[in-house]
Structure formats: C-alpha cells, structure tokens
Write a protein that holds these residues in place. Structure first.
Motif, short mmCIF file in Angstrom:
data_model
loop_
_atom_site.label_atom_id
_atom_site.label_comp_id
_atom_site.label_asym_id
_atom_site.label_seq_id
_atom_site.Cartn_x
_atom_site.Cartn_y
_atom_site.Cartn_z
N GLU A 221 -16.96 42.82 43.40
CA GLU A 221 -16.06 41.83 42.84
C GLU A 221 -15.35 42.37 41.61
O GLU A 221 -15.96 42.84 40.67
CB GLU A 221 -16.85 40.58 42.45
CG GLU A 221 -16.17 39.30 42.88
CD GLU A 221 -17.02 38.10 42.55
OE1 GLU A 221 -17.40 37.94 41.38
OE2 GLU A 221 -17.32 37.34 43.46
N ALA A 222 -14.02 42.33 41.65
CA ALA A 222 -13.18 42.63 40.48
C ALA A 222 -13.47 43.99 39.87
O ALA A 222 -13.26 44.20 38.68
CB ALA A 222 -13.37 41.54 39.41
N THR A 224 -16.10 45.39 38.96
CA THR A 224 -17.00 45.36 37.81
C THR A 224 -17.80 46.64 37.68
O THR A 224 -17.96 47.19 36.59
CB THR A 224 -17.97 44.17 37.94
OG1 THR A 224 -17.21 42.97 38.01
CG2 THR A 224 -18.89 44.11 36.74
N ARG A 233 -10.43 47.54 33.88
CA ARG A 233 -10.82 46.39 34.69
C ARG A 233 -9.85 45.23 34.48
O ARG A 233 -9.48 44.53 35.43
CB ARG A 233 -12.25 45.94 34.33
CG ARG A 233 -13.32 46.97 34.70
CD ARG A 233 -14.69 46.30 34.83
NE ARG A 233 -15.06 45.53 33.66
CZ ARG A 233 -15.72 46.03 32.62
NH1 ARG A 233 -16.05 47.31 32.61
NH2 ARG A 233 -16.05 45.26 31.60
N LYS A 234 -9.44 45.03 33.25
CA LYS A 234 -8.50 43.95 32.94
C LYS A 234 -7.17 44.16 33.64
O LYS A 234 -6.60 43.23 34.24
CB LYS A 234 -8.30 43.87 31.42
CG LYS A 234 -7.33 42.79 30.96
CD LYS A 234 -7.17 42.82 29.45
CE LYS A 234 -6.15 41.78 28.98
NZ LYS A 234 -5.97 41.84 27.50
N ILE A 236 -6.59 46.08 36.34
CA ILE A 236 -6.77 46.00 37.80
C ILE A 236 -6.81 44.54 38.24
O ILE A 236 -6.24 44.17 39.27
CB ILE A 236 -8.05 46.74 38.23
CG1 ILE A 236 -7.84 48.25 38.08
CG2 ILE A 236 -8.43 46.40 39.67
CD1 ILE A 236 -9.08 49.08 38.38
N ASP A 237 -7.46 43.70 37.44
CA ASP A 237 -7.50 42.28 37.77
C ASP A 237 -6.09 41.68 37.70
O ASP A 237 -5.70 40.87 38.54
CB ASP A 237 -8.44 41.56 36.81
CG ASP A 237 -8.75 40.13 37.26
OD1 ASP A 237 -9.12 39.96 38.43
OD2 ASP A 237 -8.61 39.20 36.46
N PHE A 238 -5.32 42.10 36.71
CA PHE A 238 -3.93 41.65 36.59
C PHE A 238 -3.12 42.10 37.81
O PHE A 238 -2.35 41.31 38.39
CB PHE A 238 -3.32 42.23 35.31
CG PHE A 238 -1.86 41.93 35.12
CD1 PHE A 238 -1.46 40.76 34.49
CD2 PHE A 238 -0.88 42.81 35.55
CE1 PHE A 238 -0.11 40.47 34.30
CE2 PHE A 238 0.47 42.53 35.38
CZ PHE A 238 0.85 41.37 34.75
N ARG A 240 -4.25 42.79 40.76
CA ARG A 240 -4.73 42.08 41.95
C ARG A 240 -4.08 40.70 42.06
O ARG A 240 -3.82 40.21 43.16
CB ARG A 240 -6.25 41.96 41.91
CG ARG A 240 -6.87 41.26 43.13
CD ARG A 240 -8.38 41.27 43.08
NE ARG A 240 -8.91 42.61 43.26
CZ ARG A 240 -9.46 43.34 42.29
NH1 ARG A 240 -9.55 42.85 41.05
NH2 ARG A 240 -9.93 44.55 42.52
N HIS A 241 -3.81 40.06 40.93
CA HIS A 241 -3.21 38.74 40.93
C HIS A 241 -1.68 38.79 40.98
O HIS A 241 -1.03 37.74 40.97
CB HIS A 241 -3.65 37.94 39.70
CG HIS A 241 -5.07 37.47 39.78
ND1 HIS A 241 -6.13 38.24 39.34
CD2 HIS A 241 -5.62 36.32 40.27
CE1 HIS A 241 -7.26 37.58 39.54
NE2 HIS A 241 -6.98 36.43 40.10
N TRP A 279 -1.59 50.87 41.63
CA TRP A 279 -1.11 49.54 42.00
C TRP A 279 -0.46 49.57 43.38
O TRP A 279 -0.68 48.67 44.20
CB TRP A 279 -0.11 49.05 40.95
CG TRP A 279 0.16 47.58 40.99
CD1 TRP A 279 -0.49 46.64 41.74
CD2 TRP A 279 1.12 46.86 40.21
NE1 TRP A 279 0.01 45.39 41.48
CE2 TRP A 279 1.00 45.49 40.55
CE3 TRP A 279 2.05 47.25 39.25
CZ2 TRP A 279 1.80 44.52 39.97
CZ3 TRP A 279 2.84 46.28 38.67
CH2 TRP A 279 2.73 44.93 39.03
#
Length: 341
Positions: A221-222, A224, A233-234, A236-238, A240-241, A279
């Motif tokens: 997940e995410a 982690t 991580r921050k 990559i989460d951005f 992903r959204h 990305w």
C-alpha cells in the motif's frame, strides 16, 4: 519437492506477463525459493495444470552445473546462465554465507550491468551480500536476517540494514531475508498478473485470508515499504492520485517543496528513474491494467491515464512493453483461450 523444466510443448507461445530468472547459488535456502516459485506456478495457469503461461521462470547456476540446496537437495539448471535475457526480475538465491561472502568479480560486474538496465534484482537470504559487494546498497535500506546483521554492518557500512521486514524494495533492489517469500510473490503477481491470480496463489498455498489482507496492507500500500524517503512516498502518492492529469513537473516539484532538479535527483537515488519517467511508468502500468480488466477503448484509457490521445499512449506503450495496446489485448485473449477447459 522437485524442480524441473517445463517441456517446450507445454509452454504457451504468447508472451508471459511475468518472467523471472533464478540464479541459484550453491547451498541456497530452499524455503524462500520454493515459496516464490510455487506462488508463480499457481498464478501461471488455471487450476493445477502448472503450465508456464502467465508466468515463466528459469533455473540457472554460476557454472551451468547442478547445485545443492542447504538442506541437501540437488537441483539442476534448466537454462544456461545468460545475463542478456530480458527478465522482469533476476533473483539471486543465496543461503550459506560461505557461498556469497566473496562472489567472483565477473558476477559482480554482471549484477551491476543488470541493475544499470533497470531490471529489478531480488535477493533471497544471503543474496544481499552479493549486491552489497557490487556496491549497490550504499545509502539504501536492505532487509537482512537478524543472524547476519553484525557481519553485514561490518562489510557494508554505507548500507542501512533492517531486520524486522519481510522484504524491502529500495533503488531497484528487493531484499527478502528469510521466511517463505510468499508475501513478496503475491505482490509481484498482483502487480503483473492482477489481484485474482495473486489471491489464487494465497488460497492454494493455504495462506489465511486475513493474513493475506494484512500482508498486502503492510507491503503493497502506497509504497510504504518500497521507498524509505518520506518525500518520495509523498510525491508517489500525489502521482497516484493524479494519473489522469498530465501536470507539468514543475507543479509536482512545487507540491514537494523542491526544485525540479532536486526532485529528479531524489527520485533517481531512490527509484532509479527521474520523476517524470517514474510517473509515466505508473500511468502506463495503470493503462495496461485497464486494458486487461475492462473493455474501454484505447482513447478512453489514454484520457483516463493522462495521455494526450490514443496515439500518444500507443507510442509510449510500444516503447515500454515492446508491443501495441492492440497486440497486448489480442495476446491476453489468446492466453485466456489456452487456459479455458
């Protein structure tokens, strides 16, 4: 348990979705190798047929001669050692430290070349010592067995050893220190072959469903456990959204409070790719999943995944995967016909 080659007549012609090369060091640990390959076997075909259709794997040794597992089981290679193969992953299956403390120079050179080609390297057990000797763990987290921590720290003072994780991915190296490697296998299958095939392996190997869900949360997940750097991580989460939003990289850098140059340096250090390339690969993976799981048009998928139009997606898909979206979908249909009763 017997490790044997699959006859050519049993191997389907369509390109597999996951291809792994296993380099077995002498006195390798059997349990991890077995857990990984048995998971692949269940994901590779329908029911218990064990044909290498969705997944393929090869057994190799350093001298193309049989090796002996640490438990005494002899294993013969099924393919000559050839580092020019286009695997999705190369597994360095270690075991007793005597076999991996001082690997030969030619092997270290080959491992560095594989890493430079952006082929992820999986280390099982003491296989981490091989990539450590190759200088590929400097500044990176590496999951190791608690019994080897002191020696590992002494030999590789620039690496960051971790003893409480089932596996860690950092900078193109996936280190798995012990256990069965089934959770690692499930996440690889989930990424390349889909959720259903990952769950099939867990069910057939009698892995508790509740445990599998918690394992997925802990390892998949995410990102982690994939990257230790919180800024990466921050971002990559951005990403992903915002898969459907082809934002300028300058906006991504602004979000992370970094310059574009700093952002790219951070991504290259942690992932092996610039931020833009990482990305784009994320968007291409998402597009391929939609092609597998939906009947949406290529144009609709291109829009959903942030490409300007269908031609833009087709061009990048061909560069990334070596085939067009149309040929990928046809191959999937051909494979599905092969596995139907």
């Amino acid at each position: 348990m017997t490790f044997s080659a699959v006859s050519p007549d049993e191997i389907a012609q369509p390109k597999p979705e996951l291809r792994i090369g296993f380099l077995l060091m002498n006195h390798f640990t059997l349990m991890q190798v077995a857990g990984l390959v048995e998971s692949l076997r269940f994901a590779a075909d329908e029911s218990f047929s064990s044909r290498q259709i969705f997944c393929q794997w090869e057994w190799m040794t350093c001298d193309n001669q049989p090796v002996t597992a640490s438990c005494g089981l002899p294993v013969s290679p099924t393919a000559p050692l050839d580092f020019n193969q286009h695997w999705d992953y190369l597994v360095l299956a270690g075991g007793l430290l005597e076999e991996t403390r001082n690997p030969p120079a030619w092997l270290l050179d080959a491992v560095r070349e594989i890493h430079a080609r952006n082929i992820p390297i999986i280390t099982l057990c003491s296989g981490a010592f091989i990539v450590g000797n190759a200088g590929l763990l400097d500044g990176k987290r590496c999951a190791i067995h608690f019994t080897t921590r002191d020696e590992f720290r002494q030999r590789f003072p620039k690496a960051i050893p971790v003893i409480d994780k089932t596996y860690i991915k950092d900078g193109g190296i996936i280190s798995c220190p012990g256990g069965t490697a089934i959770d690692l296998a499930a996440d690889l299958i989930r990424k390349h072959c889909g959720e259903m095939r990952a769950e099939k392996g867990l069910q057939y190997l009698l892995v508790d469903n509740g445990k599998s869900r918690s394992t997925k949360k802990a390892t998949g997940e995410a990102a982690t456990l994939l990257y230790d750097n919180p800024a990466v991580r921050k971002v990559i989460d951005f990403m992903r959204h915002h898969l459907d939003s082809p934002l300028p990289l300058s906006e991504v850098a602004e979000f992370s409070a970094l310059t574009v140059r700093q952002l790219n340096q951070l991504f290259i250090k942690n992932t092996g790719y610039t931020a833009a390339v990482y990305w784009r690969r994320m968007r291409l993976e998402h597009a391929r999943k939609l092609m597998s799981d939906t009947d949406s048009s290529i144009h609709a998928i291109a829009t959903t995944c942030g490409f300007s139009d269908a031609s833009h997606l087709v061009d990048w898909f061909r560069k990334q995967y070596g085939e067009t979206p149309g040929s990928f979908r046809k191959r999937r249909r051909d494979v599905e016909k092969l596995v139907k009763p």
